[in-house]
Design a protein around this motif. Structure first.
Motif, PDB file in Angstrom:
ATOM      1  N   GLY A  64       0.797  -1.223   0.000  1.00 40.76           N
ATOM      2  CA  GLY A  64       0.000   0.000   0.000  1.00 40.76           C
ATOM      3  C   GLY A  64       0.833   1.278   0.000  1.00 40.76           C
ATOM      4  N   ASN A  99       2.504   2.848  -2.387  1.00 44.59           N
ATOM      5  CA  ASN A  99       2.200   3.759  -3.491  1.00 44.59           C
ATOM      6  C   ASN A  99       0.846   4.445  -3.315  1.00 44.59           C
ATOM      7  OD1 ASN A  99       4.620   3.295  -4.851  1.00 44.59           O
ATOM      8  ND2 ASN A  99       3.794   1.516  -5.956  1.00 44.59           N
ATOM      9  N   GLN A 100      -0.131   3.699  -2.768  1.00 40.92           N
ATOM     10  CA  GLN A 100      -1.444   4.293  -2.541  1.00 40.92           C
ATOM     11  C   GLN A 100      -1.365   5.392  -1.486  1.00 40.92           C
ATOM     12  OE1 GLN A 100      -4.423   3.712  -4.222  1.00 40.92           O
ATOM     13  NE2 GLN A 100      -4.926   5.592  -3.082  1.00 40.92           N
ATOM     14  N   ARG A 101      -0.588   5.115  -0.434  1.00 46.50           N
ATOM     15  CA  ARG A 101      -0.408   6.138   0.622  1.00 46.50           C
ATOM     16  C   ARG A 101       0.305   7.356   0.079  1.00 46.50           C
ATOM     17  NH1 ARG A 101       2.894   2.616   4.300  1.00 46.50           N
ATOM     18  NH2 ARG A 101       3.245   4.504   5.542  1.00 46.50           N
ATOM     19  N   ASN A 150       0.187   8.380  -3.050  1.00 49.52           N
ATOM     20  CA  ASN A 150      -0.791   9.073  -3.903  1.00 49.52           C
ATOM     21  C   ASN A 150      -1.793   9.867  -3.065  1.00 49.52           C
ATOM     22  OD1 ASN A 150       0.320   8.110  -6.278  1.00 49.52           O
ATOM     23  ND2 ASN A 150      -1.005   6.296  -6.350  1.00 49.52           N
ATOM     24  N   ASP A 151      -2.248   9.253  -1.965  1.00 54.85           N
ATOM     25  CA  ASP A 151      -3.185   9.948  -1.070  1.00 54.85           C
ATOM     26  C   ASP A 151      -2.544  11.200  -0.486  1.00 54.85           C
ATOM     27  OD1 ASP A 151      -5.054   7.998  -1.559  1.00 54.85           O
ATOM     28  OD2 ASP A 151      -4.687   6.898   0.311  1.00 54.85           O
ATOM     29  N   ASP A 200      -2.431  13.892  -3.056  1.00 55.25           N
ATOM     30  CA  ASP A 200      -3.766  14.489  -3.234  1.00 55.25           C
ATOM     31  C   ASP A 200      -4.075  15.481  -2.100  1.00 55.25           C
ATOM     32  OD1 ASP A 200      -4.200  13.043  -5.512  1.00 55.25           O
ATOM     33  OD2 ASP A 200      -5.373  11.462  -4.543  1.00 55.25           O
ATOM     34  N   LYS A 234       8.602  11.168  -7.619  1.00 54.33           N
ATOM     35  CA  LYS A 234       7.346  11.606  -6.998  1.00 54.33           C
ATOM     36  C   LYS A 234       7.558  11.948  -5.528  1.00 54.33           C
ATOM     37  CE  LYS A 234       2.450  10.681  -6.707  1.00 54.33           C
ATOM     38  NZ  LYS A 234       1.316   9.930  -7.257  1.00 54.33           N
TER      39      LYS A 234
END
Length: 230
Positions: A5, A7-9, A11-12, A15, A75
């Motif tokens: 997770g 990458n999801q964290r 991305n969050d 955002d 990123k």
């Protein structure tokens, strides 16, 4: 190796930072063109809330960075750079807010210095609730009274109207009523002590303008008219 997770964290987090950046830009744009100190000061709570959000984002970024054994990705580096920029901009905004509050503190002290120790007790609670414009206009009115630019008749008229309006004041300012009724004080002295309560009775900020064009006769007539209408 990064945790599941990751990458999801990331991305969050990106955002959340983007949303905070939009909000920060709104604050910067509004404060850049705003001239009313009261409105400027009103942004303080929102800016502090935004700062808390930024601090939380920085904490989340640090946790993500600690999971990386290798060089951060492009990123990750971009996210870190955005956080640094936001931190710097927020510090500037908060410093400007401190300056506003610093000015207010000095203006309140200047107002209190016009009174003796006993009167300061009465005025202090009132001054604490006046904003920059209200303090500046109150000082201008006091200057006019002390410079004898207000006639005895005008002072008496104002005191009569203020006495009628006293029931509309908070109970915490009942001491003002005693001052107006005191037979031992002259009209000028009574008016000096009671002038700071006028903002509690009427809103005059939008009508009385300070500066070289400040007209005490016109200002006095407007104040009396507004007080009588209430």
């Amino acid at each position: 190796m990064t945790s599941p997770g990751f990458n999801q964290r990331l991305n969050d987090l990106a955002d959340n930072i983007a949303k905070d950046q939009e909000l920060l830009k709104e604050f910067e744009d509004c404060l850049r063109y705003e001239t009313n100190p009261r409105v400027k000061a009103g942004y303080r709570r929102d800016i502090l809330d935004l700062e808390q959000s930024v601090q939380q984002n920085k904490l989340n970024y640090t946790k993500l960075r600690q999971e990386l054994a290798s060089t951060p990705s492009a990123k990750m580096q971009a996210v870190g750079s955005q956080l640094q920029q936001m931190d710097a901009k927020l510090n500037l905004l908060l410093r400007s807010q401190v300056e506003i509050y610093g000015d207010l503190s000095q203006m309140r002290k200047d107002l209190l210095n016009r009174y003796d120790a006993t009167e300061q007790v009465v005025i202090a609670a009132i001054a604490q609730q006046l904003n920059q414009n209200q303090l500046a206009i109150t000082q201008a009115l006091l200057n006019a009274v002390e410079a004898n630019q207000v006639s005895e008749l005008q002072m008496q008229q104002m005191l009569v109207v203020l006495e009628e309006r006293i029931p509309a004041l908070p109970a915490s300012q009942s001491a003002v009523a005693e001052i107006i009724k005191s037979p031992e004080l002259d009209a000028k002295h009574k008016l000096k002590v009671t002038l700071p309560i006028i903002p509690f009775l009427i809103d005059y900020e939008g009508e009385l303008e300070l500066g070289s064009g400040f007209n005490i006769k016109s200002a006095w007539e407007q104040l009396l008219a507004k007080l009588r209408r209430r």
